[in-house]
Design an enzyme around this catalytic site. Sequence first.
Site, short mmCIF file in Angstrom:
data_model
loop_
_atom_site.label_atom_id
_atom_site.label_comp_id
_atom_site.label_asym_id
_atom_site.label_seq_id
_atom_site.Cartn_x
_atom_site.Cartn_y
_atom_site.Cartn_z
N ARG A 1 5.33 2.88 -0.40
CA ARG A 1 6.77 2.64 -0.47
C ARG A 1 7.52 3.89 -0.04
O ARG A 1 7.07 5.01 -0.31
CB ARG A 1 7.17 2.25 -1.89
CG ARG A 1 8.61 1.79 -2.03
CD ARG A 1 8.79 0.99 -3.32
NE ARG A 1 8.75 1.84 -4.47
CZ ARG A 1 9.83 2.41 -5.03
NH1 ARG A 1 11.02 2.19 -4.51
NH2 ARG A 1 9.72 3.17 -6.09
N GLY A 2 8.64 3.71 0.65
CA GLY A 2 9.46 4.83 1.09
C GLY A 2 10.90 4.64 0.69
O GLY A 2 11.22 3.80 -0.16
N GLY A 3 11.79 5.39 1.33
CA GLY A 3 13.20 5.35 0.95
C GLY A 3 13.90 4.06 1.32
O GLY A 3 14.84 3.65 0.65
N PHE A 4 13.44 3.41 2.40
CA PHE A 4 14.12 2.21 2.89
C PHE A 4 13.30 0.93 2.70
O PHE A 4 13.81 -0.16 2.92
CB PHE A 4 14.45 2.35 4.38
CG PHE A 4 15.43 3.42 4.69
CD1 PHE A 4 16.58 3.58 3.93
CD2 PHE A 4 15.21 4.30 5.74
CE1 PHE A 4 17.50 4.57 4.23
CE2 PHE A 4 16.13 5.29 6.05
CZ PHE A 4 17.28 5.43 5.29
N GLU B 1 8.93 -0.93 2.11
CA GLU B 1 7.53 -0.87 1.69
C GLU B 1 6.59 -0.99 2.89
O GLU B 1 7.00 -1.40 3.97
CB GLU B 1 7.22 -2.01 0.71
CG GLU B 1 7.99 -1.94 -0.59
CD GLU B 1 9.17 -2.90 -0.65
OE1 GLU B 1 9.84 -2.90 -1.69
OE2 GLU B 1 9.44 -3.61 0.35
N ASP C 1 8.26 16.89 10.26
CA ASP C 1 7.98 16.57 8.85
C ASP C 1 6.48 16.68 8.54
O ASP C 1 5.92 15.83 7.85
CB ASP C 1 8.49 15.17 8.51
CG ASP C 1 8.70 14.98 7.01
OD1 ASP C 1 8.80 16.00 6.29
OD2 ASP C 1 8.75 13.82 6.55
N ILE D 1 0.82 -1.22 0.00
CA ILE D 1 0.00 0.00 0.00
C ILE D 1 0.85 1.27 0.00
O ILE D 1 0.32 2.37 -0.03
CB ILE D 1 -0.98 0.02 1.20
CG1 ILE D 1 -0.24 -0.19 2.53
CG2 ILE D 1 -2.07 -1.01 1.03
CD1 ILE D 1 -1.13 -0.14 3.76
N LYS E 1 5.14 -1.98 8.12
CA LYS E 1 6.19 -1.19 7.45
C LYS E 1 7.49 -1.98 7.54
O LYS E 1 8.00 -2.22 8.63
CB LYS E 1 6.33 0.17 8.12
CG LYS E 1 7.35 1.09 7.47
CD LYS E 1 7.33 2.47 8.13
CE LYS E 1 8.29 3.43 7.47
NZ LYS E 1 8.21 4.79 8.06
#
Length: 688
Positions: free
Chosen positions: A199-202, A204, A317, A197, A220
């Site tokens: 995805r990030g820098g490191f 999914e 953030d 659902i 995560k």
Amino acid sequence: MADLEAVLADVSYLMAMEKSKTAPAARASKKVVLPEPSIRSVMQRYLAERNEITFDKIFNQKIGFLLFKDFCLNEIGEAVPQVKFYEEIKEYEKLDNEEDRLRRSRQMYDAYIMRELLSSTHQFSKQAVEHVQSHLSKKQVTATLFQPYIEEICESLRGDIFQKFMESDKFTRFCQWKNVELNIHLSMNDFSVHRIIGRGGFGEVYGCRKADTGKMYAMKCLDKKRVKMKQGETLALNERIMLSLVSTGDCPFIVCMTYAFHTPDKLCFILDLMNGGDMHYHLSQHGVFSEKEMRFYASEIILGLEHMHTCFVVYRDLKPANILLDEYGHVRISDLGLACDFSKKKPHASVGTHGYMAPEVLQKGTCYDSSADWFSLGCMLFKLLRGHSPFRQHKTKDKHEIDRMTLTVNVQLPDAFSPELRSLLEGLLQRDVSQRLGCGGGGARELKEHIFFKGIDWQHVYLRKYPPPLIPPRGEVNAADAFDIGSFDEEDTKGIKLLDCDQDLYKNFPLVISERWQQEVVETIYDAVNADTDKIEARRKAKNKQLGQEEDYAMGKDCIMHGYMLKLGNPFLTQWQRRYFYLFPNRLEWRGEGESRQSLLTMEQIMSVEETQIKDRKCILLRIKGGKQFVLQCESDPEFAQWLKELTCTFNEAQRLLRRAPKFLNKPRAAILEFSKPPLCHRNSSGL
């Protein structure tokens, strides 16, 4: 074919979601089994040493309260109306309008106060009575109307009633549940993982279902190799720490963590599942929001930030992409990867998203705290209203230009903004921290009292009673499909090797948030597991009359602790034999199930008590005079920790006494002994 797979993944995910709402326990593919009641002896000592067996600690835990309530209502030989009164007060506090509170408060006054006053059985102070009477007569029915009674109810329960609870089977059941909680070791096998659902820098994010309760979560997963490649170990560990800080206490406006665990390849966070998409997505689909709509989102986000700041966490953030909607349209703040604890030392790093970062964050070397989040909130609210950050005019992507504007430009607010909104944004976007709204010592209270939020009932907001302006489509996965989300290129990390020193960084990574685990259990399997356990224990007692009498043997003696352990036995030292052990100041006794004969080992015969490992399992090694060994294994982490401690302390104390005693007391005693050879050496037929 890829389209068909995506559709099937969506259908499977949505079906799991629906079933988790209606009957989550029915979806459980694993079963929670409580340990036997004899676990009480070990767990009581284990919890007591950690100051966990107090009235307040047990009463304020979900499972502890339910068992205490069950005891008061069904097992104690006297009426305990205070518990029902306490529950009524807690329900009253959740009421969100004055009319309902007035009606309910009068009913409660008649049932729990007036009736007892008339019969002269009211146990509470005159001050508490007068407080309620005075406010009721003026129709001042705030959520805290009965607060004096909460304190006095707890005081009335913590004495004899709590002591009787501690001696009851309900406390034994509490020890059984705590043993399960404190022995949780999660792996991927404990979850059914559904579609991706995000995805990030490191890594999914996936939708997943917990196997033993059927509850749905977001998982995560950070790739350890990718984390190492990007030197992100500190960020990954920091996120786990920040999530643990904000996930205690009830805050419905933060995506909280319930578990953290790791595999050889992944770091996994088990988080609240949010199915409604993020604010960035909805901004692009819905278009800009009106002031009224924005006020709804601002009020919920303010409460989320307030909770973080109370925990001394600055988020750093805040932006629409990090605000997630649930299926009903309420919002939560997500992704604490950049959050920071400022309780001991204020941060000074320049981190965040350009266009939302506060001036003090951009100024290298300048320390800041929660002030940075209030500036970011102003930037984000502006974007919800206008579609872009106040410092990102004409869709510029030049980060240096955006930062320059943040540091130097006074934001020109549109004439279309109401005076109240202009005042709010001008206060939040102040470059001077001392002049900024929320930074004058009052924190979130300064925003709550601002004229823009006039008429907002903040208890109403907390209880999520205001209707959301946007409700995500039902029966849809409000996320891009797997093809659009994409995947990482495995070639990127092909040359990265995970060494033992890399894995050592994560040895303390696993975590269970106690109150969230208990809430999950109570919502799903608590009643069913208790009912099954009652049946099992009744059958065992009927089958073997000796069961349940283990404690009888220890009573009246100087037994320190007793319970089941596994003993390495048989001539080939390959089989673990389950035995019931009793620890006394001068000996360790044990017997098998159904056996009447006790075996024992005296403290004089033990040379040392040590911790060892056999096939990755922690064991207790007793070195015996004559070069032999006695190896024990426990069935849970708390049992191992307590048995190792008690055996070590008892052995050390016995040795101290033996050194002081006259020599004639040290003559060998006759004893029934069982020994085993060292399990890690060549095995032969000698020994047990």
